[in-house]
Design a protein around this motif. Structure first.
Motif, PDB file in Angstrom:
ATOM      1  N   LEU A   1       1.014  -3.824   4.367  1.00 24.72           N
ATOM      2  CA  LEU A   1       0.355  -2.587   4.777  1.00 24.72           C
ATOM      3  C   LEU A   1       1.451  -1.683   5.332  1.00 24.72           C
ATOM      4  O   LEU A   1       2.019  -1.953   6.392  1.00 24.72           O
ATOM      5  CB  LEU A   1      -0.711  -2.874   5.832  1.00 24.72           C
ATOM      6  CG  LEU A   1      -1.793  -3.877   5.409  1.00 24.72           C
ATOM      7  CD1 LEU A   1      -2.638  -4.290   6.610  1.00 24.72           C
ATOM      8  CD2 LEU A   1      -2.680  -3.284   4.314  1.00 24.72           C
TER       9      LEU A   1
ATOM     10  N   PRO B   1      -3.794   4.468  -2.951  1.00 25.63           N
ATOM     11  CA  PRO B   1      -4.931   4.533  -2.037  1.00 25.63           C
ATOM     12  C   PRO B   1      -6.228   4.868  -2.771  1.00 25.63           C
ATOM     13  O   PRO B   1      -6.684   6.020  -2.793  1.00 25.63           O
ATOM     14  CB  PRO B   1      -4.530   5.635  -1.055  1.00 25.63           C
ATOM     15  CG  PRO B   1      -3.629   6.524  -1.841  1.00 25.63           C
ATOM     16  CD  PRO B   1      -2.890   5.632  -2.789  1.00 25.63           C
TER      17      PRO B   1
ATOM     18  N   ARG C   1      -5.922   7.600   2.879  1.00 25.19           N
ATOM     19  CA  ARG C   1      -5.533   6.180   2.915  1.00 25.19           C
ATOM     20  C   ARG C   1      -6.511   5.315   3.687  1.00 25.19           C
ATOM     21  O   ARG C   1      -6.545   4.091   3.474  1.00 25.19           O
ATOM     22  CB  ARG C   1      -4.145   6.034   3.565  1.00 25.19           C
ATOM     23  CG  ARG C   1      -3.019   6.675   2.814  1.00 25.19           C
ATOM     24  CD  ARG C   1      -1.695   6.429   3.534  1.00 25.19           C
ATOM     25  NE  ARG C   1      -1.343   5.003   3.574  1.00 25.19           N
ATOM     26  CZ  ARG C   1      -0.242   4.529   4.126  1.00 25.19           C
ATOM     27  NH1 ARG C   1       0.620   5.363   4.701  1.00 25.19           N
ATOM     28  NH2 ARG C   1       0.034   3.240   4.110  1.00 25.19           N
TER      29      ARG C   1
ATOM     30  N   GLY D   1       1.756  -6.271   8.272  1.00 20.26           N
ATOM     31  CA  GLY D   1       1.473  -4.880   8.611  1.00 20.26           C
ATOM     32  C   GLY D   1       2.671  -4.255   9.299  1.00 20.26           C
ATOM     33  O   GLY D   1       3.196  -4.815  10.266  1.00 20.26           O
TER      34      GLY D   1
ATOM     35  N   GLU E   1      -7.396   1.278   2.677  1.00 24.18           N
ATOM     36  CA  GLU E   1      -6.613   0.260   3.370  1.00 24.18           C
ATOM     37  C   GLU E   1      -7.481  -0.603   4.275  1.00 24.18           C
ATOM     38  O   GLU E   1      -7.228  -1.804   4.421  1.00 24.18           O
ATOM     39  CB  GLU E   1      -5.471   0.907   4.138  1.00 24.18           C
ATOM     40  CG  GLU E   1      -4.444   1.520   3.194  1.00 24.18           C
ATOM     41  CD  GLU E   1      -3.165   1.949   3.885  1.00 24.18           C
ATOM     42  OE1 GLU E   1      -3.079   1.829   5.121  1.00 24.18           O
ATOM     43  OE2 GLU E   1      -2.253   2.402   3.180  1.00 24.18           O
TER      44      GLU E   1
ATOM     45  N   THR F   1       0.842  -1.193   0.000  1.00 18.69           N
ATOM     46  CA  THR F   1       0.000   0.000   0.000  1.00 18.69           C
ATOM     47  C   THR F   1       0.878   1.243   0.000  1.00 18.69           C
ATOM     48  O   THR F   1       1.817   1.372   0.795  1.00 18.69           O
ATOM     49  CB  THR F   1      -0.937   0.023   1.222  1.00 18.69           C
ATOM     50  OG1 THR F   1      -0.170  -0.040   2.423  1.00 18.69           O
ATOM     51  CG2 THR F   1      -1.902  -1.144   1.171  1.00 18.69           C
TER      52      THR F   1
ATOM     53  N   GLY G   1       0.684  -0.079   9.547  1.00 19.02           N
ATOM     54  CA  GLY G   1       0.089  -1.307   9.049  1.00 19.02           C
ATOM     55  C   GLY G   1      -0.436  -2.208  10.141  1.00 19.02           C
ATOM     56  O   GLY G   1      -1.480  -2.860   9.968  1.00 19.02           O
TER      57      GLY G   1
ATOM     58  N   THR H   1      -7.709  -4.591   3.432  1.00 21.29           N
ATOM     59  CA  THR H   1      -7.329  -5.495   4.518  1.00 21.29           C
ATOM     60  C   THR H   1      -8.423  -6.514   4.795  1.00 21.29           C
ATOM     61  O   THR H   1      -8.165  -7.719   4.918  1.00 21.29           O
ATOM     62  CB  THR H   1      -7.003  -4.704   5.795  1.00 21.29           C
ATOM     63  OG1 THR H   1      -5.938  -3.790   5.523  1.00 21.29           O
ATOM     64  CG2 THR H   1      -6.606  -5.622   6.929  1.00 21.29           C
TER      65      THR H   1
ATOM     66  N   THR I   1      -3.570  -0.726  11.068  1.00 17.44           N
ATOM     67  CA  THR I   1      -4.586  -1.029  10.061  1.00 17.44           C
ATOM     68  C   THR I   1      -5.230  -2.378  10.342  1.00 17.44           C
ATOM     69  O   THR I   1      -6.456  -2.525  10.268  1.00 17.44           O
ATOM     70  CB  THR I   1      -3.962  -1.045   8.655  1.00 17.44           C
ATOM     71  OG1 THR I   1      -3.345   0.213   8.394  1.00 17.44           O
ATOM     72  CG2 THR I   1      -5.013  -1.325   7.594  1.00 17.44           C
TER      73      THR I   1
END
Length: 592
Positions: free
Chosen positions: A79, A60, A105, A125, A109, A30, A129, A113, A132
Motif C-alpha cells: 500500500l 485505483p 484512491r 503499508g 485501497e 497500489t 499505506g 486491504t 490505509t
C-alpha cells in the motif's frame, strides 16, 4: 563501431537463468493518482525487484471483480504513499488542518486491504499505506499531527527539551531526518537486527534505533485491536505497527523505498509472499480436511452460509479464503437432550438444506473419493459426524439409521457420562465403556463408522482400544504433556493409539492448548509437533473445533487455515507429510 544489440542472445540468457517453473512472487503495488493518471515513484518497484519479487502496479479501481481478480494473481501487497484520506470514511467532518485528499484512491485501497487481509496476503503499508491499514481495519487516523498529544523529549545534540519534531520534511527523500525506537519481539526488530546487528545498542539494552525519513501530517493515532504499535518517534508518534493476529502485515510511516537501509523491509515482504505462494501451491495439490467443527449449532440462528457471516467461523467465503476443501460438521447433543435421535436428524436436515441451496459450491461427501471428486470439480465438501452417543437414544439400530444419513464417525460421549461410556469430565459411572457401549463399538466397526474417543475418560479410551477391531480416532484432542487438562491425551494414550493404527487430531480450543495466558497459533504447532514426536507423522492431523469455542490468533477461523500450511512449510514438512497431516491420516481409516 558499436556492436548491435542481440535481442535473441539476451532472451536465451534469460531462459537459461530462469527455467520454466522458477517463478518469483508477484507483489502488487497500489498506484498513486493525479492528473487523470495512475503513477508510481520508482523506489517502490525497484525495491521489489531488488528484493527478489516481481512488481505489479494496481490502479485505483473500485470495481469488485477487478479487485478480486487482482488478488488472485498476487502473492504480496504494498500500500503505497500519497495524499490524505477523506475523513468522511471515518465518520468525521474535515478539519481546517486537513491537507489535500486523494479521494480517487480511498475506496479502492480500503476495499483491497480488507479483502487481502481476509485472504492472508502479506501486506506492507508505507506512509499513507500504514494509514490505509488503520482506516480499513479498525484503527484511527488523525487528520493532522497537531491533533495528537506529543511527548516532550530531550534532543541529544542540543541538550534542549523539545515538544515535537517536524514530520513533514523538505529534505530530499533519500535523507534520513529523525530516529525511531523499535520494540523488541517485533517483525521490524527482527528484520533489522538480522540485517544490521550493529544497530542494537548493547546486549544489556538491546533497543533498536533506526534512522528514517518522514513526509506526512496525517498519522495513525490508534492502531485498533488488529494491530500493535512497534515503533515510535521521539515525540511519541506511531511510526510502525504490525498484526496482533500473527498475520504477515507491517505498516511503516516512513518511506523505506527511498533509503538505502530500507531494502530489508522489502526482502521481508518478498519472503512472506514466497511462503504464501508455496502454501497456495500445496493447497492445489493436497486435500485439506478439518475433522471437527460445530458450526451447525448456529444454523437455527439464521446464519447465511453463502455469505461471509460474522456469526460463524466456517462458511463458504471463509473456506475459500483459507483454501479449505472440506470439514466434518457434527451434530452436537448437549446433555440432557429430549428426543435425541430426532434432535440429531434435525441438524442433518438443516445441513442438507444449506448444501442443496448452494450445491454449485458445496456437497455432502461420504467417502474420500467424494472429497477428491468435489475438489477436482471446484466444490467444497461437508462430511457428517455425531458428537455424543446419546443421539442413539439407547437403541443400537439407530447406528444403521445414522450410517444411512452419511455419518463417518461418532464421538461416544461429551462432557458427562452417558449410557455408552464415561467422560473425561464425568463421575466414573461405568469405570470405562459400559456393556451397551461395547455393543455400540462392535456395531460401529461392522458398519464402518469410526469410533471417536475425544471427550472420553482414560478408562473409556483404553477399553475402546481393546474392544474395537479397527483403529479408533480422537477427532479433536491435544496433548496433556503441554496442557494438563483431562480432555487432552497423555503421551501413553498417544503411543497406545498409534500402536493400534489410530489417529489424534490436534484441536485449537484455547483451554486445551495452555493453562494460562492467551493461546496462539504457536501453541497449536507446539501441540502438533509434540504429537508427531510421540506418535509419528502417520497418526496426526487437525480438528479445529471451530464454532465450538475453537480458534486462536493466527487460526481464528477457516479463512486463516492457510496459515497452518505456512507453519508446516516453515518446519520443512514435505508435501506428502503435509497431506497426511491435512486429513490424509484420518481418511485412511474411513471405509467406503
Amino acid at each position: 563501431m558499436a556492436k548491435a544489440f542481440d535481442l535473441q542472445s539476451y532472451l536465451d540468457d534469460i531462459y537459461a537463468r530462469y527455467p520454466e517453473g522458477d517463478e518469483k512472487p508477484v507483489i502488487g503495488i497500489t498506484g498513486n493518482y493525479g492528473e487523470l493518471t495512475c503513477k508510481l515513484a520508482e523506489g517502490y518497484y525497484k525495491s521489489v525487484v531488488a528484493a527478489g519479487g516481481v512488481p505489479l502496479i494496481i490502479p485505483p479501481v473500485a470495481d469488485k471483480d477487478a479487485v478480486l481478480n487482482t488478488l488472485s494473481h498476487i502473492d504480496g501487497l504494498i500500500l503505497s504513499g500519497g495524499g490524505d484520506y477523506d475523513p468522511h470514511w471515518a465518520g468525521e467532518e474535515p478539519s481546517p488542518l486537513l491537507g489535500t485528499i486523494n479521494a480517487e484512491r480511498d475506496l479502492p485501497e480500503l476495499l483491497i486491504t480488507r479483502l487481502a487481509y481476509n485472504r492472508q496476503i502479506p501486506i506492507l503499508g508505507i506512509c499513507r499505506g500504514i494509514q490505509t491499514l488503520a482506516m480499513a481495519l479498525g484503527g484511527h487516523v488523525a487528520q493532522d499531527l497537531s491533533e495528537i498529544k506529543h511527548e516532550t523529549f530531550l534532543d541529544e545534540p542540543s541538550g534542549k527539551a523539545e515538544r515535537n519534531i517536524k514530520h513533514s520534511q523538505e529534505a530530499p527523500r533519500e535523507e534520513a531526518t529523525h530516529r525511531v525506537t523499535v520494540e523488541q519481539d517485533s517483525i521490524l526488530h527482527r528484520i533489522y537486527s538480522e540485517a544490521q546487528p550493529n544497530l542494537l545498542s548493547s546486549e544489556a539494552q538491546p533497543n533498536l534505533m533506526i534512522n528514517v525519513n518522514s513526509f506526512h501530517h496525517q498519522a495513525v493515532d490508534a492502531p485498533g485491536d488488529k494491530f500493535r504499535t512497534i515503533a515510535t518517534s521521539p515525540d511519541g508518534i506511531i511510526e510502525a505497527m504490525e498484526s496482533t493476529e500473527y498475520k504477515p502485515i507491517l505498516g511503516v510511516q516512513w518511506h523505506p523505498e527511498c533509503l538505502k537501509e530500507g531494502l530489508p523491509i522489502f526482502q521481508w515482504l518478498v519472503a512472506e509472499a514466497r511462503s504464501y505462494r508455496e502454501a497456495h501451491r500445496i493447497h492445489d495439490r493436497v486435500l485439506t480436511l478439518d475433522t471437527h467443527c460445530d458450526t451447525p449449532m448456529f444454523f437455527p440462528q439464521g446464519i447465511h452460509f453463502d455469505h461471509r457471516d460474522p456469526k460463524i467461523l466456517v462458511d463458504l467465503h471463509k473456506m475459500t479464503e483459507g483454501r479449505q476443501d472440506a470439514t466434518i460438521m457434527v451434530a452436537y447433543l448437549p446433555q440432557p437432550t429430549e428426543h435425541p435421535t430426532a434432535f440429531a436428524d434435525n441438524i442433518f436436515d438443516k445441513i442438507e438444506e444449506i448444501v442443496t441451496a448452494n450445491r454449485d459450491y458445496i456437497r455432502i461427501a461420504r467417502t474420500p473419493n467424494d472429497l477428491w471428486m468435489n475438489k477436482h470439480e471446484g466444490r467444497k465438501s461437508i462430511m457428517l459426524g455425531i458428537e455424543n452417543g446419546i443421539a442413539l437414544d439407547g437403541r443400537l439400530e439407530n447406528l444403521q439409521h445414522f450410517k444411512d444419513r452419511g455419518i463417518v464417525y461418532m464421538t461416544l460421549c461429551h462432557n458427562g457420562d452417558n449410557d455408552i461410556c464415561d467422560s473425561a469430565k464425568g463421575s466414573h459411572t461405568w469405570g470405562g465403556v459400559s456393556p451397551f457401549g461395547e455393543k455400540v463399538i462392535r456395531e460401529m466397526n461392522r458398519l464402518g463408522i469410526l469410533v471417536d474417543m475425544s471427550h472420553a475418560a482414560e478408562t473409556s479410551f483404553y477399553d475402546a482400544l481393546d474392544i474395537s477391531s479397527v483403529p479408533i480416532v480422537c477427532s479433536h484432542s491435544s496433548s496433556r504433556a503441554l496442557c494438563d487438562h483431562p480432555r487432552n491425551l497423555t503421551d501413553d494414550q498417544m503411543r497406545a493409539l498409534a500402536a493400534k493404527g489410530g489417529v489424534a487430531q490436534t484441536t485449537i480450543y484455547h483451554g486445551f492448548l495452555r493453562t494460562d495466558g492467551e493461546a496462539t497459533i504457536r501453541d497449536v504447532m507446539a501441540h502438533l509437533d509434540h504429537a508427531i514426536d510421540i506418535m509419528g507423522i502417520d497418526h496426526v492431523g487437525l480438528g479445529t473445533d471451530f464454532d465450538g469455542d475453537g480458534g486462536v490468533p493466527g487460526l481464528a477461523d477457516s479463512s486463516e487455515l492457510l496459515n497452518f500450511t505456512r507453519q508446516l512449510l516453515a518446519r520443512r514438512y514435505s508435501p506428502a507429510d503435509i497431506q497426511k497431516i491435512w486429513g490424509g491420516n484420518f481418511l485412511r481409516l474411513i471405509r467406503n
